[in-house]
Every structure is written in C-alpha cells, then in structure tokens.
Design a protein around this motif. Structure first.
Motif, short mmCIF file in Angstrom:
data_model
loop_
_atom_site.label_atom_id
_atom_site.label_comp_id
_atom_site.label_asym_id
_atom_site.label_seq_id
_atom_site.Cartn_x
_atom_site.Cartn_y
_atom_site.Cartn_z
N PRO A 525 33.92 13.25 52.96
CA PRO A 525 33.81 12.24 53.41
C PRO A 525 32.55 11.68 54.21
CG PRO A 525 36.29 13.50 53.29
CD PRO A 525 35.18 14.43 53.21
N SER A 526 32.14 12.69 55.02
CA SER A 526 31.32 11.98 56.04
C SER A 526 30.30 12.09 55.17
CB SER A 526 31.58 13.42 57.58
OG SER A 526 30.19 14.29 56.68
N LEU A 527 30.01 12.45 54.81
CA LEU A 527 28.21 11.98 54.06
C LEU A 527 28.71 10.88 52.69
CD1 LEU A 527 27.70 15.59 53.11
CD2 LEU A 527 26.61 13.86 54.98
N ASN A 528 29.32 9.91 52.49
CA ASN A 528 29.08 8.81 52.18
C ASN A 528 28.37 7.71 52.84
OD1 ASN A 528 30.16 6.52 50.58
ND2 ASN A 528 31.98 6.05 51.24
N LYS A 529 27.11 8.26 52.73
CA LYS A 529 26.01 7.28 53.86
C LYS A 529 25.36 7.42 52.48
CE LYS A 529 25.90 10.48 57.25
NZ LYS A 529 27.05 10.50 58.37
N CYS A 530 24.08 6.67 52.55
CA CYS A 530 22.47 6.91 51.78
C CYS A 530 21.90 7.42 53.20
CB CYS A 530 21.92 5.99 52.28
SG CYS A 530 22.76 4.16 51.14
N LEU A 531 21.16 9.26 52.60
CA LEU A 531 20.10 9.62 52.72
C LEU A 531 18.62 8.91 52.82
CD1 LEU A 531 18.87 12.34 54.05
CD2 LEU A 531 18.60 12.79 51.29
N ILE A 532 17.71 8.85 54.23
CA ILE A 532 17.08 7.76 54.04
C ILE A 532 15.89 8.61 53.91
CG2 ILE A 532 15.52 5.96 54.96
CD1 ILE A 532 18.29 5.41 56.32
N THR A 533 14.47 8.74 53.23
CA THR A 533 13.51 9.33 53.40
C THR A 533 12.35 9.11 53.84
OG1 THR A 533 14.23 11.00 51.39
CG2 THR A 533 11.72 11.36 51.67
N THR A 534 12.17 8.95 54.27
CA THR A 534 10.09 8.60 54.97
C THR A 534 8.96 9.74 54.56
OG1 THR A 534 10.35 8.43 57.47
CG2 THR A 534 11.18 6.95 56.05
N LEU A 535 8.12 9.84 55.23
CA LEU A 535 6.29 10.41 55.17
C LEU A 535 6.82 10.39 56.79
CD1 LEU A 535 4.76 10.37 51.77
CD2 LEU A 535 7.38 12.50 52.35
N ASP A 536 6.13 11.39 56.90
CA ASP A 536 5.23 11.54 58.81
C ASP A 536 3.90 11.07 58.41
OD1 ASP A 536 4.01 13.91 57.33
OD2 ASP A 536 6.07 14.98 59.06
N LYS A 537 3.53 11.30 59.72
CA LYS A 537 1.98 11.18 59.46
C LYS A 537 0.95 12.39 58.72
CE LYS A 537 1.03 13.47 63.89
NZ LYS A 537 1.02 14.52 63.40
N ASP A 538 1.77 13.04 58.12
CA ASP A 538 0.78 14.52 57.66
C ASP A 538 1.75 14.57 56.42
OD1 ASP A 538 -0.96 15.40 59.83
OD2 ASP A 538 1.52 16.77 60.59
N GLY A 539 2.18 13.61 55.97
CA GLY A 539 2.55 13.47 54.69
C GLY A 539 4.19 13.99 54.40
N ASN A 540 4.40 15.04 55.30
CA ASN A 540 6.14 15.21 54.60
C ASN A 540 7.04 14.41 54.87
OD1 ASN A 540 4.46 18.10 54.71
ND2 ASN A 540 4.34 17.85 56.93
N PRO A 541 7.94 15.23 54.17
CA PRO A 541 9.02 14.51 54.15
C PRO A 541 10.36 14.29 55.15
CG PRO A 541 9.59 15.60 52.50
CD PRO A 541 7.69 16.28 53.55
N SER A 542 10.62 13.52 55.75
CA SER A 542 11.74 13.29 57.36
C SER A 542 12.89 12.58 56.67
CB SER A 542 10.50 12.49 57.94
OG SER A 542 11.90 12.43 59.37
N PHE A 543 14.18 12.88 56.83
CA PHE A 543 15.30 12.59 56.07
C PHE A 543 15.47 12.55 58.01
CE2 PHE A 543 13.77 16.46 53.31
CZ PHE A 543 13.46 15.07 52.90
N ASP A 544 16.90 11.32 57.36
CA ASP A 544 17.47 10.00 58.46
C ASP A 544 18.51 9.75 57.04
OD1 ASP A 544 18.83 9.63 60.61
OD2 ASP A 544 17.50 7.49 60.89
N TRP A 545 19.74 9.83 58.06
CA TRP A 545 21.31 9.28 57.33
C TRP A 545 21.27 7.94 57.93
CZ3 TRP A 545 23.49 12.16 53.74
CH2 TRP A 545 22.49 13.31 53.33
N THR A 546 22.08 6.72 57.23
CA THR A 546 22.42 5.59 57.39
C THR A 546 23.94 5.26 58.18
OG1 THR A 546 23.86 4.97 55.64
CG2 THR A 546 21.70 4.47 55.64
N LYS A 547 24.20 5.11 58.89
CA LYS A 547 25.34 4.62 60.22
C LYS A 547 26.46 4.71 58.91
CE LYS A 547 22.37 5.93 63.24
NZ LYS A 547 22.31 7.12 63.73
#
Length: 547
Positions: A525-547
């Motif tokens: 239930p704690s993962l009932n949220k969106c995973l956000i993907t961005t790219l860092d300056k080297d083009g590698n994916p970085s991940f974060d969660w919406t609150k």
C-alpha cells in the motif's frame, strides 16, 4: 552522400500525427494559429489508429454511471498521473471530438431512437464505448479533415532531438526517411504526441515483432526525447500493457469481445475469470484478464478460448464482421484462413506481446517541465488520446499567442547532422551489426528476464546483458535511409528498455502492473504512488517517488 537542409517555422509544432496529434492539431488550428504536424510516417495511416478502431469512448450523461464524476473516479488515481483538471478537460473535449468524427464521415452506430450504440468495458461503471462501423476508415477521414483546416503537414520526418532556448522548447531536428533531408523546425510552442507505449520490445507466439497489437513504429521516442531534453516521466515501471490476441494474429479487439459478453474458457472448458474479478468477470480491467489468464497458464490449464456461441446471431455478426475488422482490416482474412465462425466454435486466444512506456510529467494545463512543451499522450484508447491531445493543442495554441519565436543556436546543427548520419555507410564493414540482430537481442533479454513473472536477480542479469548489447551500438550500420530509420528505432528501444529495467527494480511489489515479482509477491500500500524518472547530467536515470 550529400543531403540538403529543409527549415520550417510555426506557432505550434505537433510532434506525432497519430490520433493524439490529430486532436491537438485540430484544436490548435481552431485557435487561429499556424500549426505544423510532423511524423516519421504519413498522416493518413500513422499511429495506432492507422490500423483502425472499433470503439470510441465518451461520457455523455445519457445513462447510469455516465457522468464526469464517474469518469474522474476511474481515471484520477494516485498512480495515474492524471489530475482532476486534466480529467475534466478531457471530459469537455469528448463531445467536440465526436462532432469532428461525424463531420469527417466516420460512422458511429446509433439505435433507432438516435442515441449511440454503447457498451461497458474494462471494468468501467457505465456504457461509455460507442461502436464504430468500418473503423478502418477512421484515420484517412480525419486526415482529410485536418488538411481542409489548413494544418501544414510534414510526413516522413524522423525527429531525433528536441531543441531548447534556455528552459523553453524551441523546435526539433530530424531527417526525411525517404530522401535524407536534414530537417530543422522552429516553434513558439510544441505538443509531444509520439504515443504512449512502445512495441517491438517482446514478441507473441509468432515471433514476428511486426505482427503486433499496436503500431510497431512507436519505439521509445515518446519517452527518450523529452527525458533527454530535461523532462520527467511517470511510471515507466507500471505503464506496461498487454492483452489477449487471436492465436497467431496480432490484432486488438478484446474490448468488443469482452463488453458484448464473451466468455473466456480454459482447456478444461471452465469459465474462470470469476476467480480473479467476481464482479466483472471477462469485462474487467485489461490487466486483470491478462494476469488471470497467465495464472491459469502456469497452472497448466491452457490453451484458452473466447466463446461467443451464446450470442444472439445479430450480435455475433456485428462483433465478427463490423467491430473486429474495424481494429484491423485483415481480420476477416484471418478468420477465413482458419475457418473461424463466432456462432459455431470458440475463438482460440493467447497472451500477446508486452508494451512499455510511461507518462510525461505535466501540470494541470499539460505543460511539461520544459516550458511551452505540452504533453498529449497521457492515456490509452482512441478517445482519450484524441481528447487529451485536443486539450494539449488548445493550451499550446493559446500560449503561442503571447510568446515570441525562440532563438536556436545554429552552431549545433553540424554536430546534430553528423550524429544522425553517423551510422550511414556507403557499404557495410565486415564487423557491421544489423538492426534486426540488435533488436532481436533486446527482445531476448525482455522475453527471458522481464516477462509476466520476474525477480530482482533476473533483472540484474538483464542489465548485464544490456551492457553487453551496448558494446554493439557503434557497429550498427545502414546503407539505405530505411535501414537508418530502423537503426535509430532500435537505439530508441535499447535506451527505453534499459531505463525500464532499472525502473522496475524500484517498485518492490506485485499487483499494480502487468507482471508479478516472485520475490515481492504482495501489493505494498505504501507504493500506491508514481515513480518519477529523470536523467542526470551524464544521461543516467534517476528515480524519485511522488508523495
């Protein structure tokens, strides 16, 4: 080989001429601005809708559970990326979109009292799905409508990079897949409508990646281009899709079969979907039917069939001869070859190939983190694509009236041109790798390690395999422009799959996507949220969660 340069300038640039791009172009043009529609295909046949469609979903306040509030509850969830305002704007766009369809000459089936023939599907609470006759005519008729509006169209343009002026969109570059022209486009605002889900990342039982459910030409640019330009993407890990297909034939159509009352049977003749959704049975969400069928398969209860023998004869005729060919015109050829008659025997079906994608992060006006770039491809289905494209086009057109044309650093064009044609050779070298070999490697990784059942250990091994595949990228070579297009597509697939694997490793649960993790078999239930993907300056994916 020397190629010429073509330049264009417009108020609103629509990237992609599938149905979401068409909706955006129509709405933007109605605002009285210049609109340029760009696609690597041809307007008359591009996108998923190019193969046809058998239903158009609309909430019309004409029946029970047929209101905006019903629609909001269905679409606005913690993991959808859809806000109340986006859902309401989509709701408001549905009737204008219907008017465009009928003005274009598309036949929406009506009852004797003049109301639309509608049915409920995919676990939705109301009869939102309007039946379409001769759905294979949808795209060319809408294309004609768009051209009459005065929308400018650039066909056969493969977009390779989005251009920016500081933090705002400035245009794009690409190449003509037929004559090799280097194409540069400047714009005040833009709408990205390259689709929602990428195909060719796995195969169905035919092992032919172009024999697939959706368009095989959506290969990742809808995710990779905005990510590389600085946008964020939601839910790459759970935006995957799959469906049941007629055995050995990559056609859609399960919505019509399910919502008209088809019964799914296993090899024992059991109608089993009630075990997985006791309320809706086969007319449940697409994910639940696929995963229910998958569970039966691993229990050894396949093959599987859709049974329509209990239908009224006219309903069976309507389904087989009106709706199913609307999704893919060659469906009746398939039926003839296999002697299929819905009134006489069940239709054998299989779990088809998977698709992966994501939703570009945007605000209530569908503006992405890249200023003046608006997102159109946020939801699947004909109507949602067209309607959300419509609202994105409106917002982009209105914004374009208040902003100046951006500047573009022309000194970058030489390097961008060189990058596009870096894999183009007069003759192939002895160590050349073809796009088919490279793509086959991607699909082998996906099918073996990232199927409908997977684990952390398997995904780590998949990343090692992708690292090996990466070593072959410099050896990809093309001697024709068509091969160059396919090389670029295979590179998009590679980038998307590698990010997808890493994104899936973040969500340690099962039950929210079209796959099951054997190491995390329960819903968290704690993962009932969106995973956000961005790219860092080297083009590698970085991940974060919406609150």
């Amino acid at each position: 080989m020397n190629f010429s340069t073509k330049t264009y300038e417009t108020d609103v640039l629509i990237l992609g001429s599938g149905i979401s791009g068409c909706g955006a172009a129509i709405a933007a043009k109605r605002e009285g601005v210049d609109v340029l529609l760009v696609d690597k295909g041809v307007l008359e046949s591009s996108g998923n809708i190019g193969g046809g469609n058998d239903h158009f979903m609309a909430v019309l306040n004409e029946a029970e559970h047929d209101t905006y509030e019903d629609m909001r509850k269905y679409y606005v969830t913690p993991t959808s990326g859809i806000t109340d305002n986006i859902a309401y704007n989509l709701y408001k766009a549905m009737r204008p979109c219907l008017e465009v369809l009928e003005d274009s000459g598309i036949e929406l089936k009506r009852n004797p009292d003049g109301t639309y023939v509608r049915s409920a599907g995919f676990g939705q609470p109301g009869p939102w799905w309007i039946h379409i006759n001769k759905g294979y005519t949808v795209k060319p008729k809408i294309a004609s409508y768009i051209k009459k509006l005065g929308v400018k169209v650039v066909n056969n343009c493969f977009v390779t990079k989005l251009l920016k002026d500081g933090d705002r969109i400035a245009g794009c570059v690409g190449f003509n897949v037929l004559n090799g022209d280097f194409i540069v486009i400047r714009c005040k605002t833009a709408v990205i409508a390259f689709g929602l889900s990428a195909q060719r990342v796995s195969t169905n039982s035919t092992r032919k990646p172009f024999n697939c459910w959706y368009s095989p030409y959506i290969t990742g640019s809808q995710i990779i281009l905005p990510l590389e330009a600085g946008a964020a993407v939601l839910n790459i890990d759970i935006a995957d899709k799959g469906t049941l297909l007629p055995k050995g034939y990559g056609a859609p159509g399960m919505n019509g079969i399910n919502n008209m009352g088809g019964h799914e049977l296993n090899a024992l003749g059991e109608r089993f979907m009630g075990k997985y959704d006791p309320e809706h049975w086969e007319n449940c969400k697409r994910r639940d039917q696929l995963m229910g069928t998958f569970q039966e398969a691993i229990e050894g209860k396949g093959p599987f069939y859709m049974d329509m023998r209990h239908f009224d004869p006219e309903d069976a005729r309507h389904l087989q001869y009106d709706l199913m060919p609307g999704d893919k015109e060659t469906y009746l050829d398939y039926c003839k070859a296999r002697n299929i008659d819905f009134t006489k025997e069940p239709l054998e079906v299989e779990i088809g190939e998977r698709m992966i994608g994501g939703v570009i992060k945007c605000d209530d006006e569908q503006e992405t983190p890249i200023k003046n770039l608006f997102a159109a491809s946020l939801l699947a289905t004909f109507s949602c694509c067209m309607g959300i494209g419509w609202t994105a086009g409106q917002h982009a057109a209105i914004r374009s009236k208040s902003v100046a044309m951006p500047s573009v650093e022309e000194s970058q064009f030489e390097a961008l041109h060189a990058d596009i044609f870096s894999h183009f050779k007069e003759t192939k070298s002895e160590k050349a790798v073809t796009y088919t070999e490279f793509e086959d490697g991607i699909r082998q990784v996906m099918d073996y390690y990232l199927g409908f059942s997977r684990s952390e250990k398997g995904m780590l091994q998949a990343l090692k395999s992708m690292k090996t595949l990466e070593e072959y990228v410099p050896r990809l070579e093309a001697t024709t422009l068509r091969e160059l297009m396919r090389v670029r597509e295979s590179m998009e697939l590679f980038k998307l799959v590698r990010i997808y694997i890493q994104a899936c490793m973040q969500r340690k649960e099962s039950g929210r996507a079209m796959y099951r993790r054997v190491d995390y078999p329960n819903l968290d239930p704690s993962l009932n949220k969106c995973l956000i993907t961005t790219l860092d300056k080297d083009g590698n994916p970085s991940f974060d969660w919406t609150k």
